[in-house]
Write an enzyme that holds these catalytic residues in place. Structure first.
Site, PDB file in Angstrom:
ATOM      1  N   ARG A 149       0.795  -1.097  -0.104  1.00  0.00           N
ATOM      2  CA  ARG A 149       0.183   0.062  -0.086  1.00  0.00           C
ATOM      3  C   ARG A 149       0.798   1.384   0.113  1.00  0.00           C
ATOM      4  NH1 ARG A 149      -1.942   1.788   4.686  1.00  0.00           N
ATOM      5  NH2 ARG A 149      -2.801  -0.328   5.341  1.00  0.00           N
ATOM      6  N   TYR A 193     -13.709  16.562 -17.790  1.00  0.00           N
ATOM      7  CA  TYR A 193     -14.130  15.410 -17.614  1.00  0.00           C
ATOM      8  C   TYR A 193     -15.446  14.951 -16.714  1.00  0.00           C
ATOM      9  CZ  TYR A 193     -14.064  10.334 -16.638  1.00  0.00           C
ATOM     10  OH  TYR A 193     -13.874   8.854 -16.661  1.00  0.00           O
ATOM     11  N   ASP A 200      -4.928  18.650 -15.069  1.00  0.00           N
ATOM     12  CA  ASP A 200      -5.139  17.361 -15.620  1.00  0.00           C
ATOM     13  C   ASP A 200      -4.767  17.379 -16.982  1.00  0.00           C
ATOM     14  OD1 ASP A 200      -6.331  15.001 -16.661  1.00  0.00           O
ATOM     15  OD2 ASP A 200      -8.125  15.088 -15.459  1.00  0.00           O
ATOM     16  N   LYS A 238      -5.249   6.088 -19.882  1.00  0.00           N
ATOM     17  CA  LYS A 238      -5.672   6.903 -21.125  1.00  0.00           C
ATOM     18  C   LYS A 238      -4.343   6.534 -22.155  1.00  0.00           C
ATOM     19  CE  LYS A 238      -9.839   7.532 -19.801  1.00  0.00           C
ATOM     20  NZ  LYS A 238      -9.943   8.719 -18.965  1.00  0.00           N
TER      21      LYS A 238
HETATM   22  C1  LIG Z   1     -10.449   9.103 -17.945  1.00  0.00           C
HETATM   23  C2  LIG Z   1     -10.330  10.477 -17.423  1.00  0.00           C
HETATM   24  C3  LIG Z   1     -10.167  10.784 -16.046  1.00  0.00           C
HETATM   25  C4  LIG Z   1     -10.493   9.516 -15.104  1.00  0.00           C
HETATM   26  O1  LIG Z   1      -9.554   8.692 -15.059  1.00  0.00           O
HETATM   27  P1  LIG Z   1      -9.867   7.093 -14.858  1.00  0.00           P
HETATM   28  O2  LIG Z   1      -8.677   6.453 -14.950  1.00  0.00           O
HETATM   29  O3  LIG Z   1     -11.048   6.717 -15.692  1.00  0.00           O
HETATM   30  O4  LIG Z   1     -10.513   7.090 -13.482  1.00  0.00           O
HETATM   31  C5  LIG Z   1      -9.943  11.907 -15.474  1.00  0.00           C
HETATM   32  N1  LIG Z   1      -9.552  12.915 -16.541  1.00  0.00           N
HETATM   33  C6  LIG Z   1      -9.724  12.835 -17.486  1.00  0.00           C
HETATM   34  C7  LIG Z   1      -9.316  13.956 -18.389  1.00  0.00           C
HETATM   35  C8  LIG Z   1     -10.104  11.563 -18.226  1.00  0.00           C
HETATM   36  O5  LIG Z   1      -9.996  11.233 -19.590  1.00  0.00           O
END
Ligand SMILES: *Cc1c(COP(=O)(O)O)cnc(C)c1O
Length: 391
Positions: free
Chosen positions: A59, A111, A182, A207
Protein backbone atom coordinates in the site's frame (compact mmCIF):
# COMPACT_ATOMS: atom_id res chain seq x y z
CA UNK A 1 15.26 19.18 -22.84
CA UNK A 2 16.29 19.36 -19.19
CA UNK A 3 17.01 16.04 -17.50
CA UNK A 4 15.71 17.39 -14.19
CA UNK A 5 18.21 15.65 -11.96
CA UNK A 6 17.93 12.27 -13.61
CA UNK A 7 20.92 10.09 -12.82
CA UNK A 8 20.54 7.67 -15.67
CA UNK A 9 23.26 9.23 -17.80
CA UNK A 10 25.89 11.73 -16.84
CA UNK A 11 26.28 14.10 -19.74
CA UNK A 12 23.45 13.49 -22.18
CA UNK A 13 20.24 15.48 -22.13
CA UNK A 14 17.90 13.07 -23.77
CA UNK A 15 14.75 13.60 -25.77
CA UNK A 16 11.33 12.56 -24.51
CA UNK A 17 11.33 9.62 -26.97
CA UNK A 18 14.49 8.39 -25.27
CA UNK A 19 13.13 9.13 -21.81
CA UNK A 20 10.31 6.68 -22.52
CA UNK A 21 12.90 3.89 -22.90
CA UNK A 22 14.81 4.67 -19.73
CA UNK A 23 14.29 2.56 -16.66
CA UNK A 24 15.48 4.18 -13.45
CA UNK A 25 18.83 2.38 -13.08
CA UNK A 26 18.97 3.08 -9.37
CA UNK A 27 15.83 0.95 -9.00
CA UNK A 28 16.87 -2.02 -11.19
CA UNK A 29 16.46 -5.52 -9.82
CA UNK A 30 19.66 -7.39 -9.05
CA UNK A 31 19.52 -9.40 -12.31
CA UNK A 32 19.17 -6.34 -14.51
CA UNK A 33 15.84 -7.37 -16.05
CA UNK A 34 14.94 -4.94 -18.83
CA UNK A 35 11.28 -5.87 -18.63
CA UNK A 36 10.98 -4.74 -15.07
CA UNK A 37 9.66 -7.55 -12.81
CA UNK A 38 6.19 -7.58 -11.32
CA UNK A 39 6.70 -7.65 -7.57
CA UNK A 40 3.47 -9.39 -6.74
CA UNK A 41 3.77 -9.19 -2.98
CA UNK A 42 1.79 -7.49 -0.26
CA UNK A 43 4.61 -7.28 2.25
CA UNK A 44 8.42 -7.33 2.51
CA UNK A 45 10.72 -9.03 4.99
CA UNK A 46 13.00 -6.98 7.22
CA UNK A 47 16.54 -8.22 7.79
CA UNK A 48 16.48 -7.01 11.34
CA UNK A 49 15.17 -4.31 13.59
CA UNK A 50 15.39 -0.96 11.82
CA UNK A 51 16.65 -2.58 8.60
CA UNK A 52 13.99 -1.89 6.01
CA UNK A 53 14.91 -2.36 2.36
CA UNK A 54 12.86 0.75 1.63
CA UNK A 55 9.86 -1.46 0.97
CA UNK A 56 7.56 -2.42 3.82
CA UNK A 57 4.04 -2.93 2.56
CA UNK A 58 2.65 -2.53 -0.96
CA UNK A 59 0.00 0.00 0.00
CA UNK A 60 2.93 2.32 0.74
CA UNK A 61 5.65 1.26 -1.69
CA UNK A 62 6.22 -1.45 -4.26
CA UNK A 63 9.28 -1.84 -6.54
CA UNK A 64 7.29 -2.20 -9.78
CA UNK A 65 5.16 0.79 -8.94
CA UNK A 66 8.20 2.79 -7.86
CA UNK A 67 9.91 2.14 -11.19
CA UNK A 68 6.82 3.40 -12.97
CA UNK A 69 6.50 6.43 -10.68
CA UNK A 70 10.11 7.35 -11.30
CA UNK A 71 9.59 7.29 -15.07
CA UNK A 72 6.37 9.32 -14.97
CA UNK A 73 8.03 11.92 -12.71
CA UNK A 74 10.92 12.03 -15.17
CA UNK A 75 8.59 12.50 -18.17
CA UNK A 76 6.70 15.32 -16.43
CA UNK A 77 9.81 17.00 -14.97
CA UNK A 78 8.50 16.52 -11.43
CA UNK A 79 10.29 15.45 -8.25
CA UNK A 80 7.80 12.65 -7.63
CA UNK A 81 4.88 10.91 -9.28
CA UNK A 82 2.38 8.90 -7.26
CA UNK A 83 0.60 6.03 -9.02
CA UNK A 84 -3.05 5.44 -8.20
CA UNK A 85 -5.54 2.68 -8.95
CA UNK A 86 -7.41 5.09 -11.26
CA UNK A 87 -7.39 8.65 -12.49
CA UNK A 88 -10.37 9.39 -10.26
CA UNK A 89 -8.53 8.03 -7.21
CA UNK A 90 -5.78 10.54 -8.05
CA UNK A 91 -8.25 13.43 -8.24
CA UNK A 92 -10.06 12.32 -5.06
CA UNK A 93 -6.75 12.17 -3.17
CA UNK A 94 -5.87 15.72 -4.20
CA UNK A 95 -9.20 16.86 -2.77
CA UNK A 96 -8.01 15.55 0.62
CA UNK A 97 -5.48 18.40 0.68
CA UNK A 98 -8.35 20.78 1.39
CA UNK A 99 -10.57 21.29 4.41
CA UNK A 100 -14.21 22.26 4.85
CA UNK A 101 -14.75 25.88 3.88
CA UNK A 102 -12.02 25.93 1.23
CA UNK A 103 -12.99 27.24 -2.19
CA UNK A 104 -11.52 26.44 -5.57
CA UNK A 105 -12.02 27.63 -9.10
CA UNK A 106 -12.54 25.01 -11.79
CA UNK A 107 -12.94 25.08 -15.51
CA UNK A 108 -16.56 24.52 -16.45
CA UNK A 109 -15.67 22.01 -19.17
CA UNK A 110 -14.04 19.04 -17.42
CA UNK A 111 -14.09 15.27 -17.53
CA UNK A 112 -17.59 14.27 -16.37
CA UNK A 113 -16.27 12.06 -13.57
CA UNK A 114 -14.35 14.98 -12.10
CA UNK A 115 -17.45 17.18 -12.15
CA UNK A 116 -19.40 14.36 -10.46
CA UNK A 117 -16.72 14.11 -7.76
CA UNK A 118 -16.78 17.86 -7.09
CA UNK A 119 -20.59 18.00 -7.06
CA UNK A 120 -21.40 14.87 -5.10
CA UNK A 121 -18.41 14.23 -2.83
CA UNK A 122 -16.29 17.35 -2.40
CA UNK A 123 -19.30 19.58 -1.83
CA UNK A 124 -20.63 17.17 0.81
CA UNK A 125 -17.23 17.46 2.51
CA UNK A 126 -17.62 21.22 2.76
CA UNK A 127 -15.61 22.39 -0.24
CA UNK A 128 -17.09 25.01 -2.51
CA UNK A 129 -16.18 25.89 -6.03
CA UNK A 130 -16.88 28.30 -8.84
CA UNK A 131 -16.93 26.97 -12.40
CA UNK A 132 -15.86 29.39 -15.13
CA UNK A 133 -14.51 29.21 -18.66
CA UNK A 134 -10.78 29.48 -17.93
CA UNK A 135 -9.93 29.67 -21.62
CA UNK A 136 -11.82 32.96 -21.82
CA UNK A 137 -12.26 34.45 -18.35
CA UNK A 138 -9.81 36.03 -15.93
CA UNK A 139 -9.89 34.31 -12.51
CA UNK A 140 -9.11 37.46 -10.51
CA UNK A 141 -12.71 38.56 -9.81
CA UNK A 142 -13.57 35.03 -8.66
CA UNK A 143 -10.79 34.72 -6.09
CA UNK A 144 -12.11 34.85 -2.53
CA UNK A 145 -10.36 34.90 0.81
CA UNK A 146 -10.82 31.14 1.13
CA UNK A 147 -9.83 30.25 -2.44
CA UNK A 148 -7.08 27.64 -2.38
CA UNK A 149 -6.74 26.18 -5.86
CA UNK A 150 -7.51 26.38 -9.57
CA UNK A 151 -8.30 23.16 -11.42
CA UNK A 152 -8.33 22.67 -15.17
CA UNK A 153 -7.79 20.52 -18.23
CA UNK A 154 -6.33 21.88 -21.45
CA UNK A 155 -7.50 21.12 -24.05
CA UNK A 156 -10.80 20.40 -22.30
CA UNK A 157 -12.96 17.33 -22.57
CA UNK A 158 -14.80 17.24 -24.89
CA UNK A 159 -14.96 20.81 -26.20
CA UNK A 160 -11.21 21.32 -26.67
CA UNK A 161 -10.99 24.74 -25.04
CA UNK A 162 -7.37 25.76 -24.56
CA UNK A 163 -6.13 27.63 -21.49
CA UNK A 164 -2.82 29.49 -21.36
CA UNK A 165 -1.20 27.73 -18.39
CA UNK A 166 1.75 30.10 -18.05
CA UNK A 167 -0.44 33.18 -18.02
CA UNK A 168 -2.75 31.65 -15.43
CA UNK A 169 0.17 30.50 -13.29
CA UNK A 170 1.39 34.08 -12.88
CA UNK A 171 -1.87 34.89 -11.07
CA UNK A 172 -2.03 31.65 -9.05
CA UNK A 173 1.59 32.08 -7.91
CA UNK A 174 0.96 35.66 -6.83
CA UNK A 175 -2.22 34.73 -4.96
CA UNK A 176 -0.66 31.54 -3.53
CA UNK A 177 -3.24 29.24 -5.09
CA UNK A 178 -2.40 25.69 -6.13
CA UNK A 179 -2.59 25.31 -9.88
CA UNK A 180 -3.78 21.79 -10.73
CA UNK A 181 -3.73 20.61 -14.34
CA UNK A 182 -5.23 17.34 -15.59
CA UNK A 183 -2.83 16.57 -18.46
CA UNK A 184 -4.53 13.35 -19.60
CA UNK A 185 -5.51 14.58 -23.06
CA UNK A 186 -1.99 15.42 -24.22
CA UNK A 187 0.16 13.19 -22.01
CA UNK A 188 3.69 14.24 -21.05
CA UNK A 189 4.76 13.53 -24.61
CA UNK A 190 3.04 16.70 -25.82
CA UNK A 191 2.78 18.93 -22.74
CA UNK A 192 4.50 19.46 -19.38
CA UNK A 193 2.33 21.73 -17.19
CA UNK A 194 4.85 21.81 -14.30
CA UNK A 195 7.29 23.59 -16.61
CA UNK A 196 4.57 26.15 -17.34
CA UNK A 197 3.95 26.97 -13.69
CA UNK A 198 1.47 24.31 -12.56
CA UNK A 199 1.93 22.87 -9.06
CA UNK A 200 0.20 19.53 -9.56
CA UNK A 201 -0.26 17.44 -12.69
CA UNK A 202 -2.87 14.70 -12.88
CA UNK A 203 -3.10 11.85 -15.36
CA UNK A 204 -5.57 9.16 -16.01
CA UNK A 205 -2.93 6.53 -16.79
CA UNK A 206 -5.76 4.50 -18.28
CA UNK A 207 -5.53 6.67 -21.39
CA UNK A 208 -2.41 7.56 -23.42
CA UNK A 209 0.19 6.47 -20.84
CA UNK A 210 -1.20 2.92 -20.65
CA UNK A 211 -2.24 3.24 -24.25
CA UNK A 212 -3.95 -0.10 -24.85
CA UNK A 213 -7.29 0.02 -23.00
CA UNK A 214 -6.16 -2.87 -20.85
CA UNK A 215 -5.77 -1.27 -17.45
CA UNK A 216 -7.01 1.52 -15.17
CA UNK A 217 -4.55 3.80 -13.41
CA UNK A 218 -3.85 7.38 -12.42
CA UNK A 219 -0.98 9.71 -11.46
CA UNK A 220 -0.29 12.82 -9.46
CA UNK A 221 2.99 14.56 -10.24
CA UNK A 222 4.47 17.39 -8.17
CA UNK A 223 7.59 19.55 -8.02
CA UNK A 224 7.43 20.65 -4.38
CA UNK A 225 8.73 18.45 -1.57
CA UNK A 226 6.31 19.60 1.13
CA UNK A 227 3.33 19.02 -1.12
CA UNK A 228 4.73 15.62 -2.07
CA UNK A 229 5.12 14.65 1.59
CA UNK A 230 1.53 15.64 2.34
CA UNK A 231 0.20 13.69 -0.67
CA UNK A 232 2.30 10.62 0.15
CA UNK A 233 0.88 10.70 3.67
CA UNK A 234 -2.71 10.83 2.38
CA UNK A 235 -1.84 8.11 -0.15
CA UNK A 236 -0.53 5.61 2.37
CA UNK A 237 -3.43 6.39 4.67
CA UNK A 238 -6.29 6.13 2.19
CA UNK A 239 -4.75 3.31 0.14
CA UNK A 240 -5.59 3.77 -3.54
CA UNK A 241 -2.22 2.55 -4.84
CA UNK A 242 -1.79 1.02 -8.28
CA UNK A 243 -1.28 -2.76 -8.24
CA UNK A 244 2.07 -4.27 -9.30
CA UNK A 245 0.62 -5.87 -12.42
CA UNK A 246 -1.14 -2.69 -13.56
CA UNK A 247 2.06 -0.77 -12.87
CA UNK A 248 3.86 -3.18 -15.17
CA UNK A 249 1.27 -2.73 -17.94
CA UNK A 250 1.65 1.04 -17.84
CA UNK A 251 5.45 0.72 -17.75
CA UNK A 252 5.15 -1.29 -20.95
CA UNK A 253 2.69 1.17 -22.49
CA UNK A 254 5.06 4.08 -21.94
CA UNK A 255 7.76 2.42 -24.06
CA UNK A 256 5.71 3.21 -27.19
CA UNK A 257 4.14 6.48 -26.06
CA UNK A 258 6.03 8.58 -28.60
CA UNK A 259 5.36 6.48 -31.69
CA UNK A 260 1.73 5.87 -30.77
CA UNK A 261 1.04 9.55 -30.22
CA UNK A 262 2.89 10.70 -33.33
CA UNK A 263 0.82 8.39 -35.48
CA UNK A 264 -2.48 9.05 -33.70
CA UNK A 265 -1.95 12.79 -33.95
CA UNK A 266 -1.17 12.55 -37.66
CA UNK A 267 -4.40 10.56 -38.15
CA UNK A 268 -6.39 13.05 -36.05
CA UNK A 269 -5.29 16.02 -38.14
CA UNK A 270 -6.08 14.20 -41.38
CA UNK A 271 -9.46 13.14 -40.08
CA UNK A 272 -10.27 16.64 -38.81
CA UNK A 273 -9.63 18.11 -42.27
CA UNK A 274 -11.57 15.29 -43.89
CA UNK A 275 -14.63 15.62 -41.62
CA UNK A 276 -14.71 19.37 -42.17
CA UNK A 277 -15.61 18.77 -45.81
CA UNK A 278 -18.57 16.51 -45.02
CA UNK A 279 -22.03 17.92 -45.59
CA UNK A 280 -23.51 16.34 -42.46
CA UNK A 281 -20.73 17.69 -40.25
CA UNK A 282 -21.53 21.14 -38.92
CA UNK A 283 -18.46 21.67 -36.75
CA UNK A 284 -15.04 20.08 -36.23
CA UNK A 285 -13.16 20.99 -33.07
CA UNK A 286 -9.49 20.02 -33.19
CA UNK A 287 -6.85 22.33 -31.70
CA UNK A 288 -4.42 21.45 -34.50
CA UNK A 289 -6.60 23.28 -37.04
CA UNK A 290 -5.31 26.84 -37.46
CA UNK A 291 -8.84 28.27 -37.12
CA UNK A 292 -9.19 26.78 -33.61
CA UNK A 293 -9.12 29.63 -31.06
CA UNK A 294 -6.50 27.81 -28.99
CA UNK A 295 -4.16 26.98 -31.88
CA UNK A 296 -1.55 29.70 -31.17
CA UNK A 297 -1.47 29.01 -27.42
CA UNK A 298 -1.05 25.28 -28.07
CA UNK A 299 1.86 26.00 -30.38
CA UNK A 300 3.51 27.92 -27.55
CA UNK A 301 2.84 25.64 -24.60
CA UNK A 302 2.67 22.15 -26.11
CA UNK A 303 4.72 20.06 -28.53
CA UNK A 304 1.66 18.76 -30.32
CA UNK A 305 -2.11 18.92 -30.56
CA UNK A 306 -3.01 15.41 -29.51
CA UNK A 307 -5.34 12.80 -30.93
CA UNK A 308 -8.70 13.92 -29.52
CA UNK A 309 -11.22 15.37 -31.88
CA UNK A 310 -14.80 16.50 -31.34
CA UNK A 311 -17.31 17.03 -34.08
CA UNK A 312 -20.92 18.04 -34.39
CA UNK A 313 -23.36 16.69 -36.97
CA UNK A 314 -26.59 18.12 -38.38
CA UNK A 315 -29.02 16.18 -36.18
CA UNK A 316 -29.30 13.78 -33.26
CA UNK A 317 -30.49 11.17 -35.79
CA UNK A 318 -27.27 11.47 -37.77
CA UNK A 319 -25.25 11.12 -34.54
CA UNK A 320 -27.20 7.98 -33.60
CA UNK A 321 -26.86 6.60 -37.11
CA UNK A 322 -23.08 6.98 -36.96
CA UNK A 323 -22.93 5.26 -33.57
CA UNK A 324 -25.10 2.39 -34.83
CA UNK A 325 -23.10 1.90 -38.01
CA UNK A 326 -19.44 2.09 -37.09
CA UNK A 327 -17.64 -1.15 -37.93
CA UNK A 328 -13.93 -0.50 -37.70
CA UNK A 329 -14.27 2.22 -35.05
CA UNK A 330 -15.48 1.06 -31.63
CA UNK A 331 -18.41 2.81 -29.97
CA UNK A 332 -16.99 2.92 -26.46
CA UNK A 333 -16.11 5.14 -23.57
CA UNK A 334 -12.48 6.07 -22.83
CA UNK A 335 -9.64 7.32 -24.99
CA UNK A 336 -5.93 7.13 -25.61
CA UNK A 337 -5.60 3.58 -26.93
CA UNK A 338 -4.25 2.36 -30.23
CA UNK A 339 -7.72 1.80 -31.70
CA UNK A 340 -10.12 4.58 -32.63
CA UNK A 341 -13.07 5.02 -30.27
CA UNK A 342 -16.17 7.09 -30.80
CA UNK A 343 -17.97 8.44 -27.74
CA UNK A 344 -21.33 10.11 -27.25
CA UNK A 345 -20.56 12.51 -24.37
CA UNK A 346 -24.19 13.28 -23.59
CA UNK A 347 -25.02 9.67 -22.63
CA UNK A 348 -21.53 8.43 -21.70
CA UNK A 349 -18.72 10.52 -20.20
CA UNK A 350 -20.95 13.49 -19.37
CA UNK A 351 -24.17 11.70 -18.37
CA UNK A 352 -23.98 13.01 -14.79
CA UNK A 353 -23.18 16.61 -15.68
CA UNK A 354 -26.06 19.02 -14.93
CA UNK A 355 -28.14 19.91 -18.01
CA UNK A 356 -27.60 23.67 -17.84
CA UNK A 357 -23.84 23.21 -17.73
CA UNK A 358 -23.96 20.84 -20.72
CA UNK A 359 -25.96 23.38 -22.68
CA UNK A 360 -23.68 26.24 -21.74
CA UNK A 361 -20.66 24.26 -22.93
CA UNK A 362 -22.31 23.27 -26.19
CA UNK A 363 -22.43 19.56 -25.36
CA UNK A 364 -25.66 18.54 -27.09
CA UNK A 365 -27.09 15.40 -28.71
CA UNK A 366 -25.28 16.18 -31.99
CA UNK A 367 -21.77 16.16 -30.49
CA UNK A 368 -19.52 13.13 -30.95
CA UNK A 369 -15.98 12.65 -29.72
CA UNK A 370 -13.24 10.63 -31.35
CA UNK A 371 -10.14 9.26 -29.73
CA UNK A 372 -8.18 8.69 -32.89
CA UNK A 373 -6.03 5.57 -33.00
CA UNK A 374 -3.14 4.37 -35.12
CA UNK A 375 -5.06 2.56 -37.89
CA UNK A 376 -4.47 3.23 -41.56
CA UNK A 377 -5.94 6.66 -42.25
CA UNK A 378 -7.50 5.49 -45.53
CA UNK A 379 -9.53 2.93 -43.60
CA UNK A 380 -10.79 5.51 -41.13
CA UNK A 381 -11.84 7.80 -43.98
CA UNK A 382 -13.49 4.89 -45.80
CA UNK A 383 -15.47 4.11 -42.66
CA UNK A 384 -16.92 7.62 -42.56
CA UNK A 385 -17.48 7.71 -46.32
CA UNK A 386 -19.47 4.48 -46.12
CA UNK A 387 -21.60 5.79 -43.24
CA UNK A 388 -22.24 9.22 -44.75
CA UNK A 389 -23.09 7.75 -48.16
CA UNK A 390 -25.64 5.34 -46.66
CA UNK A 391 -27.40 8.08 -44.68
C1 LIG B 1 -10.56 9.23 -17.89
C2 LIG B 1 -10.25 10.54 -17.32
C3 LIG B 1 -10.18 10.75 -15.95
C4 LIG B 1 -10.50 9.63 -14.96
O1 LIG B 1 -9.58 8.59 -15.04
P1 LIG B 1 -9.94 7.04 -14.71
O2 LIG B 1 -8.65 6.37 -14.94
O3 LIG B 1 -11.03 6.64 -15.65
O4 LIG B 1 -10.39 7.01 -13.30
C5 LIG B 1 -9.84 12.00 -15.48
N1 LIG B 1 -9.58 13.02 -16.33
C6 LIG B 1 -9.65 12.85 -17.67
C7 LIG B 1 -9.36 14.01 -18.55
C8 LIG B 1 -9.99 11.63 -18.20
O5 LIG B 1 -10.06 11.48 -19.53
Amino acid sequence: MDCNGCNRCTDVKCSIETKCQQLDRSLMDKWGAISFPIYQTATFAHEGLGQSTGYDYTRMQNPTRKQLESIVAYLENGIDAIAFSSGMAAVATIMELFKPGDHFIIDEDLYGGSIRLFNEISTKNGLTYTAINLSKEDITPYIKENTKAVYLETPTNPMMNVTDIKKLSKITAEKKLLLIVDNTFLSPYFQNPLDLGADIVIHSGTKFLGGHHDTIGGFVVVKDEKLDERLRFIYKTTGAGLSPFDSWLILRGIRTLAVRLDRAQQNALELAKFLKLKKRVTKVIYPGLPDHPGYEIMKEQARGFGAMLTFEVDSAETAKYILDNVQLIYFAESLGGTETLITYPITQTHADVPKDLLEKNGINDRVLRLSVGIEGIADLKAEFNRIFESL
